[in-house]
Scaffold this motif. Structure first.
Motif, PDB file in Angstrom:
ATOM      1  N   SER A  94      11.312   0.874   7.597  1.00  0.00           N
ATOM      2  CA  SER A  94      11.862   1.335   6.328  1.00  0.00           C
ATOM      3  C   SER A  94      10.797   1.522   5.251  1.00  0.00           C
ATOM      4  O   SER A  94      11.031   2.188   4.238  1.00  0.00           O
ATOM      5  N   LEU A  95       9.610   0.945   5.463  1.00  0.00           N
ATOM      6  CA  LEU A  95       8.526   1.090   4.486  1.00  0.00           C
ATOM      7  C   LEU A  95       7.773   2.408   4.652  1.00  0.00           C
ATOM      8  O   LEU A  95       7.000   2.789   3.769  1.00  0.00           O
ATOM      9  N   GLY A  96       7.976   3.095   5.797  1.00  0.00           N
ATOM     10  CA  GLY A  96       7.187   4.288   6.064  1.00  0.00           C
ATOM     11  C   GLY A  96       5.757   3.889   6.421  1.00  0.00           C
ATOM     12  O   GLY A  96       5.463   2.722   6.665  1.00  0.00           O
ATOM     13  N   LEU A  97       4.860   4.859   6.439  1.00  0.00           N
ATOM     14  CA  LEU A  97       3.442   4.607   6.708  1.00  0.00           C
ATOM     15  C   LEU A  97       3.278   3.739   7.955  1.00  0.00           C
ATOM     16  O   LEU A  97       2.810   2.610   7.910  1.00  0.00           O
ATOM     17  N   ARG A  98       3.672   4.285   9.093  1.00  0.00           N
ATOM     18  CA  ARG A  98       3.737   3.509  10.323  1.00  0.00           C
ATOM     19  C   ARG A  98       2.375   3.000  10.811  1.00  0.00           C
ATOM     20  O   ARG A  98       2.316   2.117  11.674  1.00  0.00           O
ATOM     21  N   LYS A  99       1.296   3.548  10.254  1.00  0.00           N
ATOM     22  CA  LYS A  99      -0.013   3.022  10.645  1.00  0.00           C
ATOM     23  C   LYS A  99      -0.176   1.568  10.226  1.00  0.00           C
ATOM     24  O   LYS A  99      -1.085   0.875  10.692  1.00  0.00           O
ATOM     25  N   GLN A 106      -9.115  -4.750   9.633  1.00  0.00           N
ATOM     26  CA  GLN A 106      -8.476  -3.445   9.750  1.00  0.00           C
ATOM     27  C   GLN A 106      -7.467  -3.249   8.608  1.00  0.00           C
ATOM     28  O   GLN A 106      -6.640  -4.121   8.341  1.00  0.00           O
ATOM     29  N   GLY A 107      -7.574  -2.100   7.919  1.00  0.00           N
ATOM     30  CA  GLY A 107      -6.610  -1.765   6.878  1.00  0.00           C
ATOM     31  C   GLY A 107      -6.893  -2.342   5.506  1.00  0.00           C
ATOM     32  O   GLY A 107      -6.131  -2.104   4.568  1.00  0.00           O
ATOM     33  N   VAL A 108      -7.974  -3.107   5.377  1.00  0.00           N
ATOM     34  CA  VAL A 108      -8.293  -3.738   4.092  1.00  0.00           C
ATOM     35  C   VAL A 108      -9.380  -2.946   3.381  1.00  0.00           C
ATOM     36  O   VAL A 108     -10.485  -2.784   3.898  1.00  0.00           O
ATOM     37  N   GLY A 109      -9.058  -2.446   2.176  1.00  0.00           N
ATOM     38  CA  GLY A 109     -10.031  -1.777   1.331  1.00  0.00           C
ATOM     39  C   GLY A 109     -10.351  -2.642   0.130  1.00  0.00           C
ATOM     40  O   GLY A 109      -9.938  -3.809   0.054  1.00  0.00           O
ATOM     41  N   GLN A 121       0.843  -1.193   0.000  1.00  0.00           N
ATOM     42  CA  GLN A 121       0.000   0.000   0.000  1.00  0.00           C
ATOM     43  C   GLN A 121       0.886   1.254   0.000  1.00  0.00           C
ATOM     44  O   GLN A 121       1.668   1.471   0.919  1.00  0.00           O
ATOM     45  N   GLN A 122       0.777   2.035  -1.056  1.00  0.00           N
ATOM     46  CA  GLN A 122       1.530   3.284  -1.215  1.00  0.00           C
ATOM     47  C   GLN A 122       3.039   3.053  -1.129  1.00  0.00           C
ATOM     48  O   GLN A 122       3.785   3.938  -0.705  1.00  0.00           O
ATOM     49  N   THR A 123       3.491   1.880  -1.507  1.00  0.00           N
ATOM     50  CA  THR A 123       4.898   1.520  -1.391  1.00  0.00           C
ATOM     51  C   THR A 123       5.310   0.694  -2.609  1.00  0.00           C
ATOM     52  O   THR A 123       4.545  -0.160  -3.072  1.00  0.00           O
ATOM     53  N   SER A 124       6.514   0.915  -3.110  1.00  0.00           N
ATOM     54  CA  SER A 124       6.971   0.207  -4.305  1.00  0.00           C
ATOM     55  C   SER A 124       7.369  -1.228  -3.982  1.00  0.00           C
ATOM     56  O   SER A 124       7.729  -1.559  -2.848  1.00  0.00           O
ATOM     57  N   ALA A 125       7.324  -2.070  -5.009  1.00  0.00           N
ATOM     58  CA  ALA A 125       7.722  -3.467  -4.837  1.00  0.00           C
ATOM     59  C   ALA A 125       9.183  -3.561  -4.411  1.00  0.00           C
ATOM     60  O   ALA A 125       9.550  -4.440  -3.626  1.00  0.00           O
TER      61      ALA A 125
END
Length: 219
Positions: free
Chosen positions: A84-89, A120-123, A46-50
């Motif tokens: 390292s992926l960011g988006l700590r949520k 939680q977190g699944v769209g 999610q919002q992160t590159s492979a």
């Protein structure tokens, strides 16, 4: 006799391109990936590159092969493992979704859209991706890259709106039965390698004969 139907040409050429050029080596696409591995990968992507996810995924799924293993780990340690992926949520997604899996699904990933969406977190995109890749369901998934491809090839006005129902309906209509996982991966890889947001490689595009997009539009 070769088909002249643009929709059929789109799917056939896309899958043929993917067979040769797709990122088949990504570990979360392996046949050995469990449904929980697939869910973990979808959270990470999610919002992160492979490429970023590759740096974390292998060690993570080895350390956390089950929802229980996540719940048994202090939250700060879990957060450090994906920092390292960011988006700590994402830390909250992993913990709360794991709790739901343990309490409501006997520690297994559910295989219905409604149950996945309750996590939680699944769209919509994550739910359909898990259904396709983990359970081989005939469903399509639309993110920004997929919306861009469909918009360009078929001349739609929803290229920047992956949530638009028109994009989802078209993606579903194009879906080749029994090949949903390959189809979704092909669209993802094609958007990353050829039909990029800026400077798409139109000269070497296997969809050139049916695509309504003009390269001049991005200049």
């Amino acid at each position: 006799m070769a088909t002249s139907n643009p929709s059929e040409v789109f799917v056939e050429n896309l899958l043929e391109w993917h067979e040769t050029n797709g990122r088949h080596e990504l570990p979360w696409r392996a046949d050995t990936a469990t449904p929980f591995n697939v869910l973990v990968a979808e959270f990470m992507l999610q919002q992160t590159s492979a490429g970023q996810v590759l740096n974390v995924y292998g060690d993570f799924v080895q350390k956390y092969p089950t929802p229980e293993s996540i719940l048994d780990t202090p939250q700060e340690e879990l957060a450090d493992d994906i920092e390292s992926l960011g988006l700590r949520k994402r830390t909250r997604y992993f913990r709360e979704a794991s709790e739901q899996l343990v309490e409501n699904h006997n520690s297994t990933v559910p295989n219905t859209r409604s149950e996945l969406l309750d996590l939680q977190g699944v769209g919509e995109y994550t739910a359909t991706s898990v259904l396709a890749h983990a359970f081989e369901k005939d469903v399509a998934a639309v993110d920004t890259n997929v919306a861009r491809i469909l918009s360009r090839v078929f001349g739609l006005d929803y290229g920047d709106k992956p949530e638009a129902s028109e994009n989802w309906e078209l993606a579903e209509d194009l879906l080749p039965p029994g090949q949903s996982s390959d189809y979704i991966h092909a669209l993802i890889d094609f958007g990353a390698e050829v039909c990029t947001a800026s400077k798409p490689n139109c000269e070497n595009c296997p969809l050139e004969g049916i695509c309504e997009y003009s390269p001049e539009e991005s200049s």
